[in-house]
Design a protein around this motif. Structure first.
Motif, short mmCIF file in Angstrom:
data_model
loop_
_atom_site.label_atom_id
_atom_site.label_comp_id
_atom_site.label_asym_id
_atom_site.label_seq_id
_atom_site.Cartn_x
_atom_site.Cartn_y
_atom_site.Cartn_z
N LYS A 18 -4.91 -4.01 1.80
CA LYS A 18 -5.61 -3.44 1.15
C LYS A 18 -6.53 -2.74 1.90
CE LYS A 18 -1.84 -2.98 -0.92
NZ LYS A 18 -0.45 -2.85 -2.50
N MET A 21 -8.38 -2.01 4.65
CA MET A 21 -7.77 -0.42 4.92
C MET A 21 -9.13 0.64 3.76
SD MET A 21 -4.09 1.88 4.27
CE MET A 21 -3.27 0.05 4.99
N LEU A 22 -9.25 -0.11 2.75
CA LEU A 22 -10.38 0.71 1.61
C LEU A 22 -11.41 0.77 2.03
CD1 LEU A 22 -9.51 2.17 -0.79
CD2 LEU A 22 -11.12 -0.11 -2.31
N LEU A 95 -20.32 5.34 -9.05
CA LEU A 95 -19.72 5.54 -7.66
C LEU A 95 -19.95 4.18 -7.50
CD1 LEU A 95 -18.63 6.64 -5.32
CD2 LEU A 95 -20.79 6.79 -3.98
N SER A 98 -16.85 2.69 -10.14
CA SER A 98 -15.59 3.19 -9.22
C SER A 98 -15.08 2.47 -9.02
CB SER A 98 -15.64 4.99 -9.08
OG SER A 98 -14.59 5.70 -8.54
N VAL A 99 -16.01 2.58 -7.59
CA VAL A 99 -15.22 1.31 -6.18
C VAL A 99 -14.71 0.08 -6.20
CG1 VAL A 99 -16.20 0.11 -4.26
CG2 VAL A 99 -17.16 1.90 -4.92
N ALA B 11 -10.80 9.05 -10.38
CA ALA B 11 -12.00 8.24 -9.32
C ALA B 11 -12.69 9.23 -8.45
CB ALA B 11 -10.61 6.87 -8.33
N PHE B 13 -14.72 7.36 -6.25
CA PHE B 13 -14.54 7.07 -5.36
C PHE B 13 -13.91 7.49 -4.27
CE2 PHE B 13 -13.76 2.35 -3.03
CZ PHE B 13 -14.07 2.88 -2.42
N MET B 14 -12.09 7.82 -4.93
CA MET B 14 -11.39 8.42 -4.18
C MET B 14 -11.83 9.79 -3.91
SD MET B 14 -9.05 6.48 -3.61
CE MET B 14 -8.97 4.77 -3.80
N VAL B 84 1.42 3.68 -5.24
CA VAL B 84 2.32 2.34 -4.76
C VAL B 84 3.76 2.82 -5.61
CG1 VAL B 84 2.70 1.21 -2.61
CG2 VAL B 84 1.96 0.56 -4.84
N ASP B 85 3.19 2.26 -6.98
CA ASP B 85 4.08 2.30 -8.15
C ASP B 85 4.33 3.47 -8.68
OD1 ASP B 85 1.89 2.26 -9.07
OD2 ASP B 85 2.04 0.70 -10.36
N LYS B 104 -2.87 5.25 -1.89
CA LYS B 104 -3.45 4.80 -1.59
C LYS B 104 -3.51 3.22 -1.16
CE LYS B 104 -4.84 6.23 -6.10
NZ LYS B 104 -5.51 6.81 -7.05
N PRO B 105 -3.57 2.17 -0.89
CA PRO B 105 -5.60 2.78 -0.38
C PRO B 105 -5.12 3.65 0.92
CG PRO B 105 -5.12 0.46 -0.06
CD PRO B 105 -4.11 0.64 -0.92
N GLU B 107 -5.69 4.97 5.38
CA GLU B 107 -6.89 5.18 6.49
C GLU B 107 -7.54 6.14 6.30
OE1 GLU B 107 -4.67 3.23 9.39
OE2 GLU B 107 -6.21 1.32 8.92
#
Lengths: 204, 124
Positions: A18, A21-22, A95, A98-99, B11, B13-14, B84-85, B104-105, B107
């Protein structure tokens, strides 16, 4: 603590995919062998009691409480945030924060899911928190959220690799003393029911 | 004309990841909201072509926002962003007629393909 170390390792392997991917395939995570250390030695093992370190920490509630900590040096933590979010993370502390919170979520949910499969019950995670303190004091920060804690801590050394940098990262798990018995009992139940053991192994 | 997209996620970052993925293929991000209440207010004001909506947020969660959006526009295109949950929340969201969901997460390609499918064609 061997059982806890085993599923911590499995959860970190799940998290590695993950994180990749992130980071849009920019970061790979490699892990060492988990080991059990005395809680009073945590500071020394993390680089010296007076070494300033950062941690992303969270509680996992699995019949009894555990605390997960992802520990890096401040420079490595900043570099890691930049790898994931770009240069903006260096100048924008919100930021970067948050990361790191999302990284905490990735590790927390991966480990919680693995533990949940093993225990056959839901494991809840708290919102990840960012801690910055001397290495010798980090374990104490985690202890603040637990009524009692085992004398030993599971430590898993990992490294985050990108094309031009390797960032050391220590993953620590502190557990309530009752956890070990909960795990042993569960293992005995699974040994008595081979189909359940098969389902757990297949789930990995 | 570029499709106009709004991102609702607590978030930062998201929001950063979704914005960067969608802007890389030419979508216009008309607004970002860091909580559900702001998201609903901005939806009514801006009427974007599509909203990406996080489920777990403080004050007003994604499901509440989705219900609010449906009260304003039954046909609004919404993509839920989930961990996922959160399966039970996702089932409720599906019953409220979402276009797709992203786990999340994710691509970049997954975000882009979900948006393209929801809007019916690649961005022009």
């Amino acid at each position: 603590m061997n059982l806890i170390a085993s599923w911590l390792s499995q959860g970190v392997r799940d998290a590695a995919g993950k994180i990749r991917m992130l980071s849009r395939s920019k970061v790979d995570l490699s892990e060492g062998t988990p080991r059990s250390i005395d809680i009073v030695d945590v500071g020394a093992v993390l680089g010296g009691d007076d070494q300033l370190m950062c941690a992303i920490g969270m509680n996992l509630m699995a019949r009894a409480p555990l605390v997960l900590m992802i520990v890096m040096s401040p420079a490595a933590m900043t570099r890691f945030a930049v790898l994931l979010a770009g240069p903006a993370a260096e100048t924008n502390p919100q930021l970067a924060h948050s990361v790191l919170q999302e990284v905490g979520n990735v590790f927390g949910t991966s480990i919680a899911n693995c533990l949940s499969r093993y225990l056959g019950s839901t494991v809840r995670t708290s919102v990840p928190e960012y801690w910055e303190d001397m290495a010798g004091a980090l374990a104490s920060v985690a202890l603040g959220s637990m009524d009692s804690v085992s004398d030993s801590v599971v430590l898993l050394d990992t490294e985050m690799h990108s094309s031009d940098v390797t960032l050391p990262c220590s993953i620590l798990m502190l557990a309530d003393p009752s956890i070990e018995n909960i795990f042993k009992t569960r293992l005995e139940q699974m040994n008595d029911d081979s189909s359940e053991m098969f389902a757990f192994v297949a789930g990995q | 004309m570029k499709n106009r997209i709004m991102i609702v996620d607590d978030a930062l970052f998201m929001r950063h990841l979704i914005r960067s993925a969608l802007e890389s293929v030419g979508y216009e991000i008309v607004a970002e909201a860091e909580n559900g209440a702001d998201g609903l207010r901005l939806f009514e004001e801006l009427r974007p072509d599509l909203i990406t909506l996080d489920i777990i947020m403080p004050e007003m969660d994604g499901l509440q926002v989705l219900r609010g959006i449906r009260n304003i526009d039954q046909d609004a295109k919404v993509i839920m962003v989930t961990a996922v949950d959160q399966r039970s929340c996702m089932l409720k969201a599906m019953n409220l007629g979402i276009s797709d969901f992203i786990v999340k997460p994710f691509e970049d390609a997954r975000v882009i393909s979900a948006v393209e499918r929801a809007l019916g064609s690649p961005n022009t």
